[in-house]
Design a protein around this motif. Structure first.
Motif, mmCIF file in Angstrom:
data_model
loop_
_atom_site.group_PDB
_atom_site.id
_atom_site.type_symbol
_atom_site.label_atom_id
_atom_site.label_comp_id
_atom_site.label_asym_id
_atom_site.label_seq_id
_atom_site.Cartn_x
_atom_site.Cartn_y
_atom_site.Cartn_z
ATOM 1 N N ILE A 41 -5.735 13.534 7.625
ATOM 2 C CA ILE A 41 -4.631 12.677 8.554
ATOM 3 C C ILE A 41 -4.550 11.322 7.780
ATOM 4 O O ILE A 41 -5.771 10.800 7.459
ATOM 5 C CB ILE A 41 -5.191 12.526 9.895
ATOM 6 C CG1 ILE A 41 -5.099 13.863 10.813
ATOM 7 C CG2 ILE A 41 -4.990 11.367 10.931
ATOM 8 C CD1 ILE A 41 -5.906 13.973 12.191
ATOM 9 N N SER A 42 -3.538 10.607 8.009
ATOM 10 C CA SER A 42 -3.630 9.122 7.287
ATOM 11 C C SER A 42 -3.051 8.212 8.711
ATOM 12 O O SER A 42 -1.980 8.753 9.224
ATOM 13 C CB SER A 42 -2.664 9.197 6.165
ATOM 14 O OG SER A 42 -2.962 9.950 5.142
ATOM 15 N N PHE A 43 -3.871 7.260 8.938
ATOM 16 C CA PHE A 43 -3.566 6.321 9.853
ATOM 17 C C PHE A 43 -2.914 5.195 9.078
ATOM 18 O O PHE A 43 -3.394 4.708 8.195
ATOM 19 C CB PHE A 43 -4.718 5.878 10.616
ATOM 20 C CG PHE A 43 -4.497 4.846 11.556
ATOM 21 C CD1 PHE A 43 -3.963 5.138 12.666
ATOM 22 C CD2 PHE A 43 -4.569 3.565 11.105
ATOM 23 C CE1 PHE A 43 -3.693 3.975 13.686
ATOM 24 C CE2 PHE A 43 -4.336 2.463 11.987
ATOM 25 C CZ PHE A 43 -3.835 2.701 13.190
ATOM 26 N N ILE A 44 -1.629 4.687 9.855
ATOM 27 C CA ILE A 44 -1.183 3.808 9.111
ATOM 28 C C ILE A 44 -1.036 2.516 9.905
ATOM 29 O O ILE A 44 -0.246 2.844 10.905
ATOM 30 C CB ILE A 44 0.501 4.160 8.420
ATOM 31 C CG1 ILE A 44 0.115 5.431 7.381
ATOM 32 C CG2 ILE A 44 1.099 3.232 7.903
ATOM 33 C CD1 ILE A 44 1.130 6.277 7.539
ATOM 34 N N THR B 96 -3.512 8.857 0.675
ATOM 35 C CA THR B 96 -3.809 10.195 1.105
ATOM 36 C C THR B 96 -4.406 10.969 -0.278
ATOM 37 O O THR B 96 -5.211 11.978 0.148
ATOM 38 C CB THR B 96 -2.663 10.619 1.692
ATOM 39 O OG1 THR B 96 -2.167 9.688 2.588
ATOM 40 C CG2 THR B 96 -2.473 12.217 2.277
ATOM 41 N N ILE C 297 0.689 -1.214 -0.154
ATOM 42 C CA ILE C 297 0.052 0.007 -0.077
ATOM 43 C C ILE C 297 0.903 1.314 0.128
ATOM 44 O O ILE C 297 2.068 1.373 0.743
ATOM 45 C CB ILE C 297 -0.889 -0.094 1.143
ATOM 46 C CG1 ILE C 297 -1.684 -1.289 1.304
ATOM 47 C CG2 ILE C 297 -1.907 1.236 1.196
ATOM 48 C CD1 ILE C 297 -2.670 -1.392 2.374
ATOM 49 N N SER C 298 0.553 2.265 -0.884
ATOM 50 C CA SER C 298 1.338 3.264 -0.962
ATOM 51 C C SER C 298 0.478 4.424 0.210
ATOM 52 O O SER C 298 -0.913 4.886 -0.506
ATOM 53 C CB SER C 298 1.395 4.125 -2.382
ATOM 54 O OG SER C 298 1.595 5.346 -2.425
ATOM 55 N N VAL C 299 1.265 5.017 0.978
ATOM 56 C CA VAL C 299 0.447 6.013 1.806
ATOM 57 C C VAL C 299 -0.114 7.283 1.013
ATOM 58 O O VAL C 299 -1.025 7.758 1.094
ATOM 59 C CB VAL C 299 1.444 6.438 3.140
ATOM 60 C CG1 VAL C 299 0.842 7.678 3.827
ATOM 61 C CG2 VAL C 299 1.795 5.274 4.012
ATOM 62 N N GLU C 300 0.868 7.559 0.149
ATOM 63 C CA GLU C 300 0.591 8.859 -0.530
ATOM 64 C C GLU C 300 -0.539 8.627 -1.598
ATOM 65 O O GLU C 300 -1.358 9.565 -1.918
ATOM 66 C CB GLU C 300 1.968 9.110 -1.704
ATOM 67 C CG GLU C 300 2.135 10.289 -1.971
ATOM 68 C CD GLU C 300 3.051 10.998 -1.151
ATOM 69 O OE1 GLU C 300 4.094 10.468 -0.857
ATOM 70 O OE2 GLU C 300 2.846 12.493 -1.050
#
Lengths: 147, 147
Positions: B29-32, B17, B11-14
């Motif tokens: 906000i991104s929860f990872i 997001t 998974i790419s956070v970017e």
């Protein structure tokens, strides 16, 4: 790779988030601040940030230390952009990580509130028909700065 | 580009997001969630996730709707990984955005708690000397699933 960084370039969320990677940390949160188009009905064209850089870095680092004291072991990384930041572009990314998510939410929130409180970064809002400096322009760091 | 996604790939956070980008939203906000190495002193080698995919997607979408009702206008995107997820790798990213940060923090926290509550995703913890299924393996979605 500094945990606390001030830059005139675009900020990569992934890059800041990766700075708080830790094999025992199962949760991380990245807070992302961007330039939004409308504030109280007024259309923003862009924001422009200035900072007293040595003190800005020092206070960002202080926030990380405070977090580590309050929530033992939580890692923090903060990158703030300076210069012109257009609508939709990122001005700040705050990444925190922890073994469990509770501390992440608390620490992330603390970091952004504290940043606005103690970090000497000035923000100029530029609208279609004018502009205004906001933030620490009245702070003690640069009292000679024109308003 | 689906807001709610289940994948066997990294998974790419970017990427997640970016799904909640909105010109009027100044905060996101991104929860990872990642696989951590130690849980209660026990060393995890990897986690393995399985899901009842149609219901998982449906319930992820439901979480987004609930958030939009509770915090008007907040955008949500969630990607969950399935299969083997090694230490340090990402299993879930939850991104939310809003004009102001208050709602982001509340909505993000709501999303992860609700995900664990209603989304039929099973987690197998694989240690050096054994393994155990956790999560919804006892839920109503797949009662015939072996434990």
């Amino acid at each position: 790779m500094n945990q606390y960084h001030i830059t005139y370039e675009s900020i990569s969320v992934e890059e800041v988030t990766n700075k708080v990677n830790h094999p025992n940390h199962g949760a991380s949160i990245s807070f992302i601040g961007t330039t939004r188009e409308f504030t109280h009905g007024q259309k923003t064209v862009l924001l422009e940030y200035e900072a007293y850089i040595p003190m800005a870095l020092k206070t960002l680092e202080q926030i990380g230390k405070e977090i580590n004291e309050k929530w033992n072991g939580v890692l923090t990384a903060i990158t703030h952009r300076l210069g012109k930041v257009e609508v939709g572009e990122i001005s700040v990314v705050i990444a925190v990580s922890s073994p469990h998510r509770d501390h992440c939410y608390e620490a992330s929130r603390y970091a952004i509130e504290r940043l606005k409180q103690i970090v000497p970064i000035w923000k100029k809002e530029i609208w279609e028909d004018g502009s205004e400096w906001k933030g620490h322009q009245l702070g003690p760091w640069n009292p000679t700065k024109p308003l």
